[in-house]
Design an enzyme around this catalytic site. Sequence first.
Site, PDB file in Angstrom:
ATOM      1  N   HIS A   1       4.365 -26.406  37.676  1.00 39.42           N
ATOM      2  CA  HIS A   1       3.878 -25.027  37.303  1.00 39.42           C
ATOM      3  C   HIS A   1       4.823 -24.841  35.876  1.00 39.42           C
ATOM      4  O   HIS A   1       3.951 -24.524  34.958  1.00 39.42           O
ATOM      5  CB  HIS A   1       3.984 -24.165  38.384  1.00 39.42           C
ATOM      6  CG  HIS A   1       3.714 -22.596  37.695  1.00 39.42           C
ATOM      7  ND1 HIS A   1       2.638 -21.839  38.066  1.00 39.42           N
ATOM      8  CD2 HIS A   1       4.590 -21.948  36.996  1.00 39.42           C
ATOM      9  CE1 HIS A   1       2.856 -20.673  37.523  1.00 39.42           C
ATOM     10  NE2 HIS A   1       4.054 -20.693  36.991  1.00 39.42           N
ATOM     11  N   GLU A   2       5.979 -24.899  36.016  1.00 34.78           N
ATOM     12  CA  GLU A   2       6.847 -24.632  34.848  1.00 34.78           C
ATOM     13  C   GLU A   2       6.451 -25.613  33.726  1.00 34.78           C
ATOM     14  O   GLU A   2       6.410 -25.350  32.467  1.00 34.78           O
ATOM     15  CB  GLU A   2       8.024 -24.297  35.186  1.00 34.78           C
ATOM     16  CG  GLU A   2       8.803 -23.640  36.251  1.00 34.78           C
ATOM     17  CD  GLU A   2       8.365 -22.049  35.896  1.00 34.78           C
ATOM     18  OE1 GLU A   2       8.068 -21.747  34.729  1.00 34.78           O
ATOM     19  OE2 GLU A   2       8.257 -21.299  36.765  1.00 34.78           O
TER      20      GLU A   2
ATOM     21  N   HIS B   1       3.613 -24.561  31.544  1.00 33.50           N
ATOM     22  CA  HIS B   1       4.079 -23.592  30.559  1.00 33.50           C
ATOM     23  C   HIS B   1       4.433 -23.980  29.469  1.00 33.50           C
ATOM     24  O   HIS B   1       4.514 -23.285  28.520  1.00 33.50           O
ATOM     25  CB  HIS B   1       5.137 -22.604  31.222  1.00 33.50           C
ATOM     26  CG  HIS B   1       4.599 -21.592  32.275  1.00 33.50           C
ATOM     27  ND1 HIS B   1       3.473 -21.029  31.833  1.00 33.50           N
ATOM     28  CD2 HIS B   1       4.922 -21.355  33.635  1.00 33.50           C
ATOM     29  CE1 HIS B   1       3.451 -19.942  32.815  1.00 33.50           C
ATOM     30  NE2 HIS B   1       4.101 -20.078  33.992  1.00 33.50           N
TER      31      HIS B   1
ATOM     32  N   GLU C   1      -0.195 -17.359  34.123  1.00 34.50           N
ATOM     33  CA  GLU C   1       0.282 -17.776  35.268  1.00 34.50           C
ATOM     34  C   GLU C   1      -0.941 -18.454  36.302  1.00 34.50           C
ATOM     35  O   GLU C   1      -0.531 -19.397  36.547  1.00 34.50           O
ATOM     36  CB  GLU C   1       0.878 -16.337  36.066  1.00 34.50           C
ATOM     37  CG  GLU C   1       2.111 -16.000  35.699  1.00 34.50           C
ATOM     38  CD  GLU C   1       3.236 -17.001  35.344  1.00 34.50           C
ATOM     39  OE1 GLU C   1       3.317 -17.677  36.041  1.00 34.50           O
ATOM     40  OE2 GLU C   1       3.963 -16.802  34.378  1.00 34.50           O
TER      41      GLU C   1
HETATM   42 ZN   LIG Z   1       4.783 -19.051  35.733  1.00 39.03          ZN
END
Ligand SMILES: [Zn+2]
EC number: 3.4.11.-
Length: 916
Positions: A339-340, A343, A362
Amino acid sequence: MPTVKIEDLSPSVLLTLSNDFIPSKYDLSLDVSPTKRNYSGEVSIDLVANPNKHVDDEPFFQITLHSLELISVSAQLILDSVVYKLKAKLDSSSQCTRYSSEELKVSDLSRATSKPKLKIRFLGVIHEILTFKDSTRGVFKTNYMDPVSGRATLQLISTHSQPHFARSIFPCLDELHFKVPVRLTLKVDQKYTCISNMPIKETEDVGESKLVHFFETPKISLSVFSFALGDLEYIETTTDLLGNEKFPIRVYTQVGESQRAQFALDTAKAYLPLVEKKFGTQYPLPKFDIVALPFLSDGGVEDWSMVQIISSQVLLPNWDCSLQQLSEIKKNQRLIVVHEMVHMYLGDYVTFDSYDYTWLNESFATFMADSLIAERDDPKLWLNFINTDMVSVEEQQRYDSVGPIFVSHVNTSSINDTFTREAYDKGIFVLRMLGSILEETDSDRFDTLFSMVGEFVEQHKYGTLKPTDLWNFIKGQSNNKYKYDIPTIMNSWVHTAGYPVLSVTDQDNKIVVEQHRFLYDVGRDDIEDIPYQIPLLVKDDTGKVSRQMLTDRNLVIDEKNLLFFNANCTALATVGYSFEKYRQIAENLDKLSRIEQSQLFIDLSTLLGSSRQDSAVLLGFLEILKKIRKINSLDKTSLNIAMTILANLGQAIAGVSYFDDKEMFTKIKNFLDQTAGRFLSQLQWDDLRDLSSEDVTLRNTLLSLDYTNITAQTISRKLLKKLLHGPRGSVPRGLLTTVLALVQTSASVKEYKEINKLVRAPGLAVNNVVQPAANSDVQTAAINSLGFVTDQDLRRRTLNFVSSNVDVTMVELALVGFRFQPDSYQQLWTWFKLQFFGLYSRFTREQEGQAGKLFKNVVQIVFECCLHDQGLTKEVNQFSESKNLAVLDECLEKARDEYKDTKSFNSNDGELKKIL
Ligand SMILES: [Zn+2]
């Protein structure tokens, strides 16, 4: 130091609009030591004329920067080598400092030959973090235990800039959308390890200290600017990325913990190339680090190429845990790390220009991480997602109180306040829908969407975006093959609350699809029923998928062989069909994917017992069930959903028809008996030690379908023997309750006594349960089983057990089994009348405690049972009238509601009998 309340900090006028000049680069030097409460810094800022300025001109030079808990020691403007002293004026309420000069005119700056440079020397606060309640913001420190000396002498400092705490690190223009490069130099003690967004360029020794120069960042939003220093260690590896086959990756931890981060490092190594490949765009920075911190308010922060994650989510446990727990922990860690990483592209390389869009930032990161993880490590991820996440998202979205995903002017006191859980969960679905409709086949790789986003990122790198920019971009791409109007579809789902229920019916040789917002509470005319823009993928009876767009209330389709609407669970929608269509689906179950089969049963389960239940749904469900012969023709979880529906439905129909319609009672009992027997005999029951939790759940549901089923009883007797006599760890905990209840249903006095013994001495058997298991698991299952006995005398014993153990917590569980046996209701009622006075007087003495709960639960169970029988209903009504007690009326009301739901399954007797 000025203390400022941390609340919504968005100033009314953006400094990027009000200043004559804005930074084009920061050169930041900080002198930081964890042993001090403050640090000193100097920032040298290159200024450029502000092209967006829209506030009236001031004659003299001034610039306002964000600053929180900072003290400006001196400020200068350097223009063509001449130094002008600036006055600094702090305005704590707007968290700004204004630097100005009365000898320097704005026009002087425009005449200068060199770039104006603003130099500010300042002092900042190092926030000390002692517990999880302390929020991490700006520069923060914590100390921790030295694993060698055992004393808390080791130190670490890090920073947290999101959502706007960069202003408490140095005076800056701290607006999310404002991106300029930063060059950082740290002056620290020689012994400390330092990390920032960019790699270290060089280190210089200066006495006891060292100067650590980092490479200049590209344009960066200060919300993801960060550094860390202190007693840290790391493990490292390299991975193969575009243009750098030895791309460095590190995980930094507290001293003594780095080995526990190996899984996180391996995950980063494996997934970073996949993220890059999926986007089709080279990773933007020259290294990737994860920093594990003991405290971090948001759990994970996507600082650019220096991701910070709370230690508990990066380190594997150093304590004993079961394989299943370990695999759960790894699953969570993998999701956070990937997930990071997402980003690093969407979020950091290109940044949403407002915190109003955090939900998308998100949801996208999780959606893409899920897609990558499904491909590499977890092929059942999307199926599980439909079975668990979708069910809970739909449940949330059926409340009329739920709002749309998008909310403007969100509260930005912390990142977690900028979006709701509901918006985030629904957002993932909406993105999955977007990904699905761009694919030609029902692939769950979503390559088209991700490569489009990658191209968008490449085109807008170092810049900002709004969601509509992205939607328009996707719409205009040539591989939007089916010409979907992406902005219209996305706006509908993002700005409309809730989600739709579709009904698919046949009318005059055509198929009609009708949509409404699905609410628990129908008939609310104060809630708008706006049609959603639903891209429908429809499977026909050959398994081929075609496309339809439902934009209004109704859609009429002129093709008869369409079978399954919303293929691959593309849109978030519950779909109900006509009986004819259900029959067609039943004939073609094998044309549906596992996801679609699950979806079918989830939708049936949602519709049954809802305001949308009709006879087509009930009959359709049974029709489908009859076609399932082989246990492996469905996924375990789908079959479990189907069997759970059947168990509830069966109990409801049997309970009512026992008194009203003996023929129906016999039919439903036979149906349950046959279904249970068919599936139970296809499973192995000899060795149940290593079953997955879904295997246990399915077995449990099948066993509980019909307590009189011979196969189920035989299996249970064998398991009871194992429970009492071993071997150790041979009976799954999830089967205890059902197994004991099944044995009791035909128990001999000897067996009854054996199980009763477990109520008092559960320790005799607990080791024979698959661990972890507690004495209370065995005890609760044993108490619960007591009501399942069918012998008159044993029932009397159970009722006596309850009357003489009123102080035992949950003793009322011993009455639950009576519900399953209509022929026991009379006996239960007689017992209740005799016990009423005693139970009620205990209730009046201790309403809120155990006695109060016991009384209400007993009354509830007894009333619910009695309402099934007309004669008993009369007695219950008279009884409660004569007592005239509020608590009884309340329980009776609840029992009537329950009964009404039960009864609703019985409204189609004629048709039902035919199907059964
Ligand atoms: Zn996040």
